[in-house]
Design a protein around this motif. Structure first.
Motif, mmCIF file in Angstrom:
data_model
loop_
_atom_site.group_PDB
_atom_site.id
_atom_site.type_symbol
_atom_site.label_atom_id
_atom_site.label_comp_id
_atom_site.label_asym_id
_atom_site.label_seq_id
_atom_site.Cartn_x
_atom_site.Cartn_y
_atom_site.Cartn_z
ATOM 1 N N LEU A 122 -17.051 33.255 20.141
ATOM 2 C CA LEU A 122 -15.980 32.962 20.714
ATOM 3 C C LEU A 122 -15.203 31.754 20.053
ATOM 4 N N GLN A 147 -6.654 31.139 22.366
ATOM 5 C CA GLN A 147 -7.603 30.622 23.558
ATOM 6 C C GLN A 147 -7.958 31.903 24.426
ATOM 7 N N ILE A 148 -9.017 32.328 24.580
ATOM 8 C CA ILE A 148 -9.418 33.381 25.386
ATOM 9 C C ILE A 148 -9.670 33.093 26.881
ATOM 10 N N ASP A 175 -10.563 32.709 30.535
ATOM 11 C CA ASP A 175 -11.873 33.079 31.440
ATOM 12 C C ASP A 175 -11.921 34.280 31.823
ATOM 13 N N ASP A 176 -10.869 34.957 32.299
ATOM 14 C CA ASP A 176 -10.854 36.155 32.821
ATOM 15 C C ASP A 176 -11.277 37.208 31.980
ATOM 16 N N ASP A 177 -10.984 36.912 30.780
ATOM 17 C CA ASP A 177 -11.635 37.982 29.620
ATOM 18 C C ASP A 177 -12.812 37.774 29.119
ATOM 19 N N LEU A 178 -13.638 36.904 29.579
ATOM 20 C CA LEU A 178 -14.989 36.899 29.120
ATOM 21 C C LEU A 178 -16.037 37.536 29.875
ATOM 22 N N ILE A 179 -15.623 38.567 29.846
ATOM 23 C CA ILE A 179 -16.497 39.802 30.395
ATOM 24 C C ILE A 179 -17.489 40.685 29.147
ATOM 25 N N PRO A 180 -18.651 41.119 29.332
ATOM 26 C CA PRO A 180 -19.490 41.637 28.394
ATOM 27 C C PRO A 180 -18.574 42.926 27.765
ATOM 28 N N PHE A 198 -16.726 42.400 24.584
ATOM 29 C CA PHE A 198 -17.753 42.228 23.601
ATOM 30 C C PHE A 198 -18.429 43.290 23.065
ATOM 31 N N LEU A 236 -13.503 27.423 37.166
ATOM 32 C CA LEU A 236 -13.499 28.165 35.596
ATOM 33 C C LEU A 236 -13.833 29.696 35.921
ATOM 34 N N LEU A 245 -26.576 40.257 27.878
ATOM 35 C CA LEU A 245 -25.275 39.615 28.278
ATOM 36 C C LEU A 245 -24.631 40.168 29.397
ATOM 37 N N ARG A 251 -16.664 38.101 37.424
ATOM 38 C CA ARG A 251 -16.756 39.687 37.883
ATOM 39 C C ARG A 251 -18.558 40.081 37.939
ATOM 40 N N GLN A 310 -20.773 39.117 34.575
ATOM 41 C CA GLN A 310 -20.097 38.244 33.782
ATOM 42 C C GLN A 310 -21.027 36.759 33.749
ATOM 43 N N ILE A 346 -22.358 34.891 30.504
ATOM 44 C CA ILE A 346 -20.989 34.391 29.767
ATOM 45 C C ILE A 346 -20.808 33.332 30.675
ATOM 46 N N ARG A 361 -14.632 25.755 22.703
ATOM 47 C CA ARG A 361 -15.823 26.027 22.830
ATOM 48 C C ARG A 361 -16.813 24.769 22.234
#
Lengths: 82, 381
Positions: A45, A55-56, A58-63, A66, B101, B180, B229, B232, B235, B313
C-alpha cells in the motif's frame, strides 16, 4: 513501464525475494498463496500510494483487491481515474 | 517536517500537564499497590475530553487532528505518573479510531459519542492464550448463522477487558483462507449472551489498568456487529496498529522526558565524595544517553504522527518509534534506579514503579523483537 508491470516488479523484488522464480502472472493468487501477508499488504500500500500518487480509501482495503496483480492494477487504476 | 507545537497545541499541553499533576498523581503509590482501576480518575479524564480528541464533533468528539492528539498524550505521559491509566485511555482512543477508520457511518454515529465521552469503556480483543506475537494464528471463530455470527473463543490479557462495556473482538471467519483474508472484527457489548469478562489478572506493572480474559461461548451477534467487511480484519488491524503504536509512544516519550528531568534534578542535589553525583561520568553519561534518546525519540514519534495525520502508511515509522522509544524508556528507568542506588529500589521514591511499567512497553502492541522483524522485512530482508 505500465501500471501492472510496475507493481509486478515491486512484488517480485520486495516480496518474492527470488528473481529466479517463474515470472509472476497477472492472475497468480497472491493472498491465497501467502505471498501478500499482513505486513506485505501495508508495504505494498505504501508503495502504491507513493508511486501512483493515490490514496486508497479504507473501504477498498479488502483482501479481494489484493488477490492478484490484475485486481491490484484495477484498484490502482480506479483510484487514478478519480 | 515541522515538529514545533502550535500555540494552541502548547496551550492544551500546559492545561493537561497542570491537570495531570493536580488530579491524577496524588495517591498513585497506593493505587499501584492496590492494583485497582481508578474509575473516578477515568471520569475526570473524560471531563477533560481526553478520549474525545481525534473524533469528529458530529460524533461527539472535539475534532482535533492526530498530531494534536499525539501532543496531548505526550504531555500526559510527561506529567502523569499513572502509566496504567494512560494506557487505558489510549486503548479507548484506539478503539474509537478503529471504528472511525473501518466502521460504517451508522456505527460511527452510534458508537463514537459514548466512547468519546468516556461513558462506556472499550477494549480490543486480539491476544489469545496460544497466539501473542503470532497474532493471526488466533483460534476464536465467528460462524455465520441467522444473518449474524456465533463467536467462540477466549481472548487473554486484554487491556480494559475486566471493565469493558464494549469490545472489538477479532475472530476467524474463513479458516480455509490464508492469513490476510481469514479474520474479521466484531463489536460485542457487555451483557451480550455468551460474552463474559474475567477478573483482572495480577501483574508486575501498569497495575491501575485492568487486563483479563474476554470469553465468547456460543456468543451470537447480529450482522451489523461486523466492523468493516468480512475478511477485512487483518488489513484493518494492520492499519490501526500503526495509529496505536504512535499514540502509545507519545505517552512513553513523555514518560522518558519525566525520568530524564528527575534524574538531572537528583544528580545535581545528591552529594557523594564531597560533590554532586552528576559530576561523575558514571552518572552523567547515563543521563546524556537519556537526553539523546529524548531528542531522537521526538523525531521518530512526530515523523510517524505527521504521516498518519496525512493518512499515509507508516508501518516502518511506527515500528521504529515503538521499538526505539519503548526500549529507551526501559533503559532510562533501569538507569534511574541505579543512579538513585538503594533509594531507587524503594517504592516510596517511585522510580521502581516506572521501571515495572516500562517493561510492559517493550511487550504490548508488538514486542521489540516483532518491531525488529517488521523493520527488517521493510528493509527487504
Amino acid at each position: 513501464m505500465n501500471t501492472c508491470n510496475t507493481i509486478r516488479d515491486f512484488i517480485t523484488h520486495e516480496m518474492l525475494h527470488d528473481s529466479l522464480k517463474t515470472p509472476l502472472g497477472d492472475d497468480d493468487q497472491l493472498v491465497d498463496s501467502g505471498i501478500i501477508d499482513s505486513l506485505g499488504v501495508m508495504n505494498l500500500l505504501s508503495f502504491l500510494e507513493e508511486k501512483f500518487s493515490i490514496q486508497i480509501p479504507d473501504d477498498d482495503l479488502i483482501p479481494e483487491n489484493f488477490a492478484s496483480l490484475s485486481t491490484i492494477t484495477a484498484l490502482v487504476e480506479r483510484q487514478m481515474a478519480r | 517536517m515541522n515538529f514545533a507545537f502550535t500555540e494552541e497545541q502548547q496551550k492544551i499541553r500546559n492545561t493537561i500537564i497542570d491537570f495531570a499533576r493536580q488530579e491524577l498523581n496524588p495517591g498513585i503509590i497506593e493505587r499501584d499497590r492496590a492494583g485497582v482501576f481508578p474509575r473516578d480518575l477515568w471520569v475526570k479524564c473524560a471531563e477533560m475530553r481526553l478520549m474525545a480528541l481525534p473524533f469528529p464533533e458530529a460524533h461527539g468528539g472535539d475534532g482535533f487532528d492526530f498530531v494534536t492528539t499525539v501532543a496531548v498524550f505526550h504531555a500526559l505521559g510527561y506529567a502523569c505518573k499513572d502509566s496504567g491509566l494512560i494506557l487505558s485511555l489510549a486503548t479507548q482512543v484506539i478503539c474509537g479510531l478503529t471504528i472511525q477508520l473501518s466502521g460504517n457511518q451508522e456505527q460511527a454515529a452510534c458508537l463514537l459519542p459514548d466512547l468519546a465521552s468516556g461513558t462506556l469503556i472499550y477494549a480490543q480483543g486480539i491476544t489469545e492464550p496460544d497466539s501473542g506475537s503470532d497474532t493471526f494464528a488466533m483460534r476464536t471463530t465467528a460462524t455465520k448463522k441467522d444473518g449474524g455470527y456465533i463467536l467462540n473463543g477466549t481472548k487473554t490479557m486484554i487491556s480494559n477487558g475486566p471493565v469493558t462495556d464494549r469490545a472489538l473482538i477479532y475472530a476467524v471467519t474463513n479458516p480455509t483462507k490464508k492469513t490476510l483474508a481469514r479474520i474479521s472484527c466484531f463489536l460485542v457489548p457487555k451483557g451480550n449472551p455468551g460474552f463474559s469478562a474475567g477478573n483482572p489478572m495480577e501483574k508486575m506493572g501498569l497495575r491501575t489498568m485492568t487486563n483479563g480474559e474476554l470469553v465468547c461461548t456460543d456468543c451470537y451477534v447480529p450482522g451489523p456487529s461486523l466492523v468493516g467487511r468480512e475478511g477485512q480484519g487483518v488489513i484493518l488491524f494492520s492499519e490501526v496498529v500503526e495509529w496505536e503504536r504512535v499514540l502509545i509512544c507519545a505517552g512513553l516519550l513523555g514518560g522518558l522526558e519525566r525520568v530524564l528531568e528527575d534524574c538531572i534534578r537528583y544528580a545535581k542535589e545528591r552529594k557523594a565524595f564531597g560533590q554532586s553525583i552528576g559530576t561523575f561520568q558514571a552518572i552523567s553519561h547515563k543521563i546524556a544517553t537519556m537526553r539523546m534518546n529524548v531528542e531522537l525519540g521526538r523525531l521518530a514519534l512526530y515523523s510517524a504522527a505527521i504521516l498518519k495525520n496525512k493518512r499515509k502508511r507508516a508501518a516502518l515509522e511506527s515500528s521504529v518509534a515503538k521499538f526505539f522509544i519503548s526500549e529507551s524508556l526501559k533503559q532510562a528507568c533501569l538507569d534511574a534506579v541505579q543512579i538513585r542506588g538503594g533509594y531507587g529500589y524503594m517504592s516510596e521514591f517511585e522510580v521502581e514503579r516506572d521501571l515495572r511499567d516500562s517493561i510492559a512497553a517493550t511487550i504490548y502492541s508488538g514486542t521489540s523483537e516483532m518491531q525488529a522483524n517488521t523493520i527488517a522485512r521493510l528493509a527487504g530482508l
